[in-house]
Design a protein around this motif. Structure first.
Motif, mmCIF file in Angstrom:
data_model
loop_
_atom_site.group_PDB
_atom_site.id
_atom_site.type_symbol
_atom_site.label_atom_id
_atom_site.label_comp_id
_atom_site.label_asym_id
_atom_site.label_seq_id
_atom_site.Cartn_x
_atom_site.Cartn_y
_atom_site.Cartn_z
ATOM 1 N N ARG A 14 0.847 -1.232 -0.135
ATOM 2 C CA ARG A 14 -0.047 0.004 0.092
ATOM 3 C C ARG A 14 1.004 1.317 0.055
ATOM 4 O O ARG A 14 1.035 2.058 0.988
ATOM 5 N N ASP A 15 1.504 1.376 -1.133
ATOM 6 C CA ASP A 15 2.505 2.815 -1.299
ATOM 7 C C ASP A 15 1.636 3.845 -1.786
ATOM 8 O O ASP A 15 0.477 3.799 -1.949
ATOM 9 N N TRP A 16 2.210 5.137 -2.062
ATOM 10 C CA TRP A 16 1.488 6.241 -2.340
ATOM 11 C C TRP A 16 0.986 6.022 -3.828
ATOM 12 O O TRP A 16 -0.090 6.698 -4.212
ATOM 13 N N MET A 17 1.538 5.171 -4.439
ATOM 14 C CA MET A 17 0.740 5.134 -5.980
ATOM 15 C C MET A 17 -0.270 4.186 -5.963
ATOM 16 O O MET A 17 -1.370 4.338 -6.516
ATOM 17 N N PHE A 18 -0.426 3.391 -4.625
ATOM 18 C CA PHE A 18 -1.515 2.581 -4.510
ATOM 19 C C PHE A 18 -2.811 3.529 -4.190
ATOM 20 O O PHE A 18 -3.834 3.454 -4.629
ATOM 21 N N TRP A 19 -2.529 4.392 -3.404
ATOM 22 C CA TRP A 19 -3.511 5.389 -2.764
ATOM 23 C C TRP A 19 -3.831 6.299 -3.949
ATOM 24 O O TRP A 19 -5.076 6.644 -3.986
ATOM 25 N N CYS A 20 -2.852 6.689 -4.668
ATOM 26 C CA CYS A 20 -3.252 7.589 -5.861
ATOM 27 C C CYS A 20 -4.338 6.670 -7.010
ATOM 28 O O CYS A 20 -5.101 7.410 -7.354
ATOM 29 N N ILE A 21 -4.059 5.318 -7.017
ATOM 30 C CA ILE A 21 -5.098 4.535 -7.774
ATOM 31 C C ILE A 21 -6.484 4.641 -7.192
ATOM 32 O O ILE A 21 -7.412 4.665 -7.950
ATOM 33 N N ILE A 22 -6.581 4.503 -5.944
ATOM 34 C CA ILE A 22 -7.621 4.511 -5.234
ATOM 35 C C ILE A 22 -8.116 6.003 -5.373
ATOM 36 O O ILE A 22 -9.652 5.879 -5.591
ATOM 37 N N LEU A 23 -7.628 6.662 -5.123
ATOM 38 C CA LEU A 23 -8.245 8.332 -5.632
ATOM 39 C C LEU A 23 -8.681 8.467 -6.973
ATOM 40 O O LEU A 23 -9.808 9.054 -7.209
ATOM 41 N N SER A 24 -8.119 7.718 -8.100
ATOM 42 C CA SER A 24 -8.507 7.810 -9.492
ATOM 43 C C SER A 24 -9.861 7.044 -9.634
ATOM 44 O O SER A 24 -10.645 7.336 -10.585
ATOM 45 N N LEU A 25 -10.208 6.188 -8.478
ATOM 46 C CA LEU A 25 -11.292 5.549 -8.747
ATOM 47 C C LEU A 25 -12.461 6.124 -7.873
ATOM 48 O O LEU A 25 -13.801 6.122 -8.155
ATOM 49 N N PHE A 26 -12.009 6.802 -6.822
ATOM 50 C CA PHE A 26 -12.925 7.689 -5.885
ATOM 51 C C PHE A 26 -13.691 8.706 -6.521
ATOM 52 O O PHE A 26 -14.996 8.919 -6.535
ATOM 53 N N ILE A 27 -12.853 9.561 -7.397
ATOM 54 C CA ILE A 27 -13.653 10.626 -7.995
ATOM 55 C C ILE A 27 -14.687 10.160 -8.887
ATOM 56 O O ILE A 27 -15.643 10.799 -8.996
ATOM 57 N N PRO A 28 -14.388 9.308 -9.935
ATOM 58 C CA PRO A 28 -15.445 8.813 -10.871
ATOM 59 C C PRO A 28 -16.681 8.337 -10.120
ATOM 60 O O PRO A 28 -17.943 8.442 -10.612
ATOM 61 N N THR A 29 -16.444 7.588 -9.228
ATOM 62 C CA THR A 29 -17.669 7.013 -8.330
ATOM 63 C C THR A 29 -18.346 8.091 -7.808
ATOM 64 O O THR A 29 -19.616 8.098 -7.745
ATOM 65 N N LEU A 30 -17.638 9.238 -7.252
ATOM 66 C CA LEU A 30 -18.341 10.283 -6.779
ATOM 67 C C LEU A 30 -19.336 11.021 -7.782
ATOM 68 O O LEU A 30 -20.459 11.339 -7.668
ATOM 69 N N LEU A 31 -18.621 11.186 -8.933
ATOM 70 C CA LEU A 31 -19.330 11.714 -10.221
ATOM 71 C C LEU A 31 -20.622 10.977 -10.600
ATOM 72 O O LEU A 31 -21.565 11.697 -10.973
#
Length: 527
Positions: A14-31
């Protein structure tokens, strides 16, 4: 068993890139959540501005579009990789938003909403598939809870945003604001979402696409939604224009099932996904939960606008009791499943709460207490949040990790198709009940075939007494029947939950689709 271990590995770091991927999924889900829920409170204003009458199709078009490409989308992600399909989904969503925002007629709005739905459905499926690439099933409940948080924030703020923009005569910005957010999401996906895709000749990969099965399921789904949307509104339920598409659609589902079982070389829905008792139970519960969530989210604002004189914005706030309980209960459910390795008790509790909350809503009169309405929503919202996360476990636990993609595609298809039923069943019941309950003098104001609910709401506040109270009472009575129907359907989910077995949860992920930077492999695993 050996084959499974050859193709699986421990979860990535669970490095910084992993959490960046999670953010890239979070925003479209919210949208997508904002778009699905924001239209309801704005719809009376939109219908009035565009001189339209067919309000049910504005909601159904999005959910139908969100369903149509889902079986296809899992296959595309297997062939071309997750990133390019996600980028194409965001592009479709943006195009649909632009068309809807520029609409000059109801037909143009419905077309834009359909294209939006195509992109939104693909986004929803890809989010789950990518999570399965990165997080083992045992831990996935917590991360699905994070996506539920995105859905809750979007679903809770959507009605308020839509209502506020509509009140200011700026409802088009409900669609236009999607464009910069889609652009940001696309940048995050392009930069962060670097996952492996198995190498194979394109010709061989294309052979795995079940084009016939996709055509059958899309055609059948469309026919059923047309029949549900027209029934009792534009045509009588006994009319051939309603019965023919309904019958053809339901027969199409049977043909689809037979073809997938015996005719397809690479079926969209492999037989093992629906012949296992526990997996079948999970699919049924997922479908019923999606139907209830859509029905409650879409039609609750109608009660507050018609019976409580709530503005579009205020009716969105009045629905916070539902929307803002889904996420916390989802996250808590994910944590408890990971800690206890059990999912059945949580799901049984969820169905009791959903039935109780939905059933109690039917007791509300036009002058009913707002506090009671909020409390009843909380009960239903907690139950929905639990099943929103937990329904993955009985579906995925019985199957090998490498089969997650088709299982998740079908899971998302059922949830989105259920939303079509939630919106259209609620609309059909409401229309028929209002036609029966509204005072004839008031009903005479609307031409034959007009979908009364959203056309009548803007007029209620200015009506003289006692007509105003009679109309409010008619709305409350009609909404009570909607909640009773939804509660009855929820009973099917409770019954299906009794079919589940307690199965162990996977602790591995499929290595073929891990991260390209090597973090998808455990330390010491083979390349």
């Amino acid at each position: 068993m050996d084959l499974v271990h050859e193709r699986t590995t421990a979860a990535p770091k669970r490095d910084w890139m992993f959490w960046c991927i999670i953010l890239s999924l979070f925003i479209p889900t919210l949208l997508t959540a904002v778009e699905l829920t924001g239209i309801g409170t704005a719809l009376p204003v939109i219908v009035n501005d565009l001189n339209g009458s067919q309000f049910v199709w504005v909601g159904s078009a999005y959910t139908l579009g969100a369903t149509a490409l889902l079986p296809f989308c899992g296959g595309l992600a297997q062939i071309f990789g997750r990133r390019i399909v996600m980028l194409l989904a965001l592009l479709l969503f943006s195009i649909g938003s632009a068309v809807a925002g520029a609409s000059t007629s109801m037909g143009m709005l419905i077309a834009g909403r359909t294209v939006q739905g195509l992109g939104g459905g693909a986004i929803t499926a890809l989010v789950q598939i990518i999570l399965a690439d990165l997080v083992p099933l045992l831990e996935r409940g917590t991360f699905n809870g994070l996506m539920a948080l995105a859905w809750t924030v979007g679903g809770g703020s959507g009605p308020v945003i839509g209502g506020a923009l509509a009140q200011r005569g700026q409802w088009r910005w409900l669609f236009y604001l999607n464009l910069p957010i889609c652009g940001l999401s696309a940048l995050l996906v392009a930069f962060c979402l670097r996952l492996r895709t198995p190498e194979a000749p394109l010709r061989e990969k294309l052979k795995t696409m079940d084009l016939i099965g996709n055509a059958i399921i899309v055609g059948s789904s469309t026919a059923v939604v047309i029949g549900l949307s027209w029934g009792g509104v534009q045509y009588a339920w006994s009319s051939a224009r309603v019965l023919v598409p309904l019958i053809l659609g339901l027969l199409g589902f049977i043909v689809f099932g037979v073809y997938e079982a015996y005719g397809a070389s690479h079926p969209i829905v492999p037989t093992f996904l629906v012949t296992n008792r526990t997996a079948l139970s999970g699919y049924i519960q997922n479908f019923i939960m999606g139907l209830l969530m859509a029905g409650l989210s879409y039609w609750l604002p109608v009660y507050f606008q018609a019976c409580k004189d709530a503005s579009p914005t205020a009716s969105g706030v009045d629905a916070f009791g539902l929307s803002f309980t889904i996420s916390p209960s989802s996250i808590i459910t994910g944590i408890t499943v990971q800690a206890t390795h059990a999912y059945r008790p949580q799901m049984w509790l969820a169905w009791v709460l959903m039935l109780l909350g939905t059933g109690l809503l039917s007791s509300l009169s036009a002058d009913g207490s707002r506090a009671q309405a909020y409390g009843f929503q909380v009960l239903a919202g907690i139950g929905i949040g639990i099943v929103y996360v937990a329904a993955y476990f009985p579906v995925l636990a019985p199957i090998p990790v490498r089969q997650s993609t088709p299982a998740l595609s079908f899971h998302t298809f059922l949830r989105n198709f259920a939303q079509v039923w939630g919106v259209t069943i609620g609309g059909a019941v409401l229309q028929n009940e209002l036609t029966r309950r509204l005072p004839p003098a008031f009903l005479a104001r609307f031409p034959q075939g007009t979908e009364v609910a959203f056309a009548a709401i803007p007029l209620v506040h200015g009506l003289p007494q006692p007509l105003r109270d009679d109309v409010r009472a008619a709305f409350a009575g009609a909404m009570a029947v909607v909640w009773q129907v939804l509660a009855g359907i929820g009973g099917i989910g409770l019954f299906a939950s009794l079919m589940m077995k307690a199965l162990p949860l996977h602790t591995e992920v499929d290595r073929d689709y891990g991260r390209k930077d090597g973090q998808g492999k455990s330390e010491g695993s083979e390349a």
